[in-house]
Design a protein around this motif. Structure first.
Motif, PDB file in Angstrom:
ATOM      1  N   ALA A 179       0.838  -1.200   0.000  1.00 20.85           N
ATOM      2  CA  ALA A 179       0.000   0.000   0.000  1.00 20.85           C
ATOM      3  C   ALA A 179       0.872   1.249   0.000  1.00 20.85           C
ATOM      4  N   VAL A 180       0.435   2.248  -0.773  1.00 21.20           N
ATOM      5  CA  VAL A 180       1.103   3.548  -0.848  1.00 21.20           C
ATOM      6  C   VAL A 180       0.051   4.618  -0.585  1.00 21.20           C
ATOM      7  N   GLU A 181       0.266   5.444   0.445  1.00 20.13           N
ATOM      8  CA  GLU A 181      -0.584   6.602   0.706  1.00 20.13           C
ATOM      9  C   GLU A 181       0.250   7.820   0.363  1.00 20.13           C
ATOM     10  N   ALA A 182      -0.166   8.579  -0.663  1.00 21.91           N
ATOM     11  CA  ALA A 182       0.653   9.675  -1.161  1.00 21.91           C
ATOM     12  C   ALA A 182      -0.136  10.974  -1.225  1.00 21.91           C
ATOM     13  N   GLN A 183       0.588  12.087  -1.137  1.00 21.17           N
ATOM     14  CA  GLN A 183       0.009  13.422  -1.269  1.00 21.17           C
ATOM     15  C   GLN A 183       0.877  14.233  -2.216  1.00 21.17           C
ATOM     16  N   GLY A 184       0.239  14.986  -3.094  1.00 17.65           N
ATOM     17  CA  GLY A 184       0.956  15.861  -4.007  1.00 17.65           C
ATOM     18  C   GLY A 184       1.738  15.088  -5.055  1.00 17.65           C
ATOM     19  N   ILE A 185       1.040  14.544  -6.047  1.00 15.40           N
ATOM     20  CA  ILE A 185       1.663  13.673  -7.047  1.00 15.40           C
ATOM     21  C   ILE A 185       1.678  14.356  -8.409  1.00 15.40           C
ATOM     22  N   GLN A 186       2.799  14.226  -9.105  1.00 12.25           N
ATOM     23  CA  GLN A 186       2.939  14.681 -10.491  1.00 12.25           C
ATOM     24  C   GLN A 186       3.592  13.559 -11.281  1.00 12.25           C
ATOM     25  N   VAL A 187       3.028  13.231 -12.447  1.00 17.86           N
ATOM     26  CA  VAL A 187       3.531  12.130 -13.275  1.00 17.86           C
ATOM     27  C   VAL A 187       3.592  12.602 -14.721  1.00 17.86           C
ATOM     28  N   TYR A 188       4.737  12.354 -15.386  1.00 17.47           N
ATOM     29  CA  TYR A 188       4.876  12.716 -16.798  1.00 17.47           C
ATOM     30  C   TYR A 188       6.051  11.965 -17.414  1.00 17.47           C
ATOM     31  N   PRO A 189       6.102  11.896 -18.749  1.00 20.50           N
ATOM     32  CA  PRO A 189       7.227  11.216 -19.410  1.00 20.50           C
ATOM     33  C   PRO A 189       8.437  12.141 -19.494  1.00 20.50           C
ATOM     34  N   ARG A 190       9.628  11.542 -19.433  1.00 20.21           N
ATOM     35  CA  ARG A 190      10.864  12.310 -19.622  1.00 20.21           C
ATOM     36  C   ARG A 190      12.020  11.353 -19.870  1.00 20.21           C
ATOM     37  N   ALA A 191      13.221  11.894 -19.979  1.00 21.12           N
ATOM     38  CA  ALA A 191      14.438  11.092 -20.133  1.00 21.12           C
ATOM     39  C   ALA A 191      15.119  10.961 -18.772  1.00 21.12           C
TER      40      ALA A 191
END
Length: 192
Positions: free
Chosen positions: A49-61
């Protein structure tokens, strides 16, 4: 060919283990930042289980000593992990072949902040609040030279990820605290 006396060998190995234990204890208590990065050797991670706050996801190198590769960039402000397992395999160790190093932290006593993760793959079951698709990466804040400024990002507030599995290219955190840290090494390619 020179030989190493048994006493010197024990002292050298003992000092090396003391350094590893001291660094591991500092990371586990949250006194040292954690940085698992840039060798080119990937880690496999699993978490129940992962409880997370403030997430940003994007593609990159992601650049490592071995190569640059496409990655999923994940930034997390705060996270609590349950049943953490990280493992990496060193292939072709002289006299041993493949050797696996594992880090286990049972229970929900692992917390971290300021996470930046580059992943080759990421999966699990997610529940996300305040999710937004299509935000420009350049609008998210600080952008590195590896970030494509006009790429689309996914952002989310409080979120829960269950049965998560990730292939980690690199991982940094400004703070990590682990209650029940257990590190081990064993012969063979056995991961989490």
């Amino acid at each position: 060919m020179s030989s190493v006396h048994k006493g010197r060998f024990v002292v050298i190995v003992g000092l090396g283990l003391l350094a590893v234990v001291t660094l591991g204890a500092g990371i586990a208590q949250g006194k040292l930042p954690m940085n698992v990065v840039v060798s080119g050797q990937r880690f496999t991670g699993s978490v129940s289980a992962v409880e997370a706050q403030g997430i940003q996801v994007y593609p990159r190198a992601a650049e490592t000593a071995a190569e640059a590769s496409a990655s999923i960039a994940v930034h997390i402000q705060q996270v609590r992990l349950t049943d953490l397992c990280l493992s990496t395999v060193a292939h072709g160790v002289p006299f041993l072949g493949d050797v696996t190093m594992s880090i286990h932290a049972p229970g929900d006593g692992t917390t971290a902040s300021g996470i930046t993760l580059d992943a080759a793959s990421l999966g699990g079951a997610i529940t996300a609040h305040d999710a937004r698709l299509g935000a420009e990466v350049s609008a998210l804040g600080e952008v590195s030279e590896l970030d494509p400024p006009d790429a689309s990002a996914i952002t989310a507030g409080d979120s829960m990820l269950a049965q998560a599995r990730v292939e980690i290219i690199s991982l940094t955190a400004t703070q990590v605290a682990i209650d029940k840290l257990a590190m081990s090494v064993e012969k063979g390619a056995v991961g989490c």
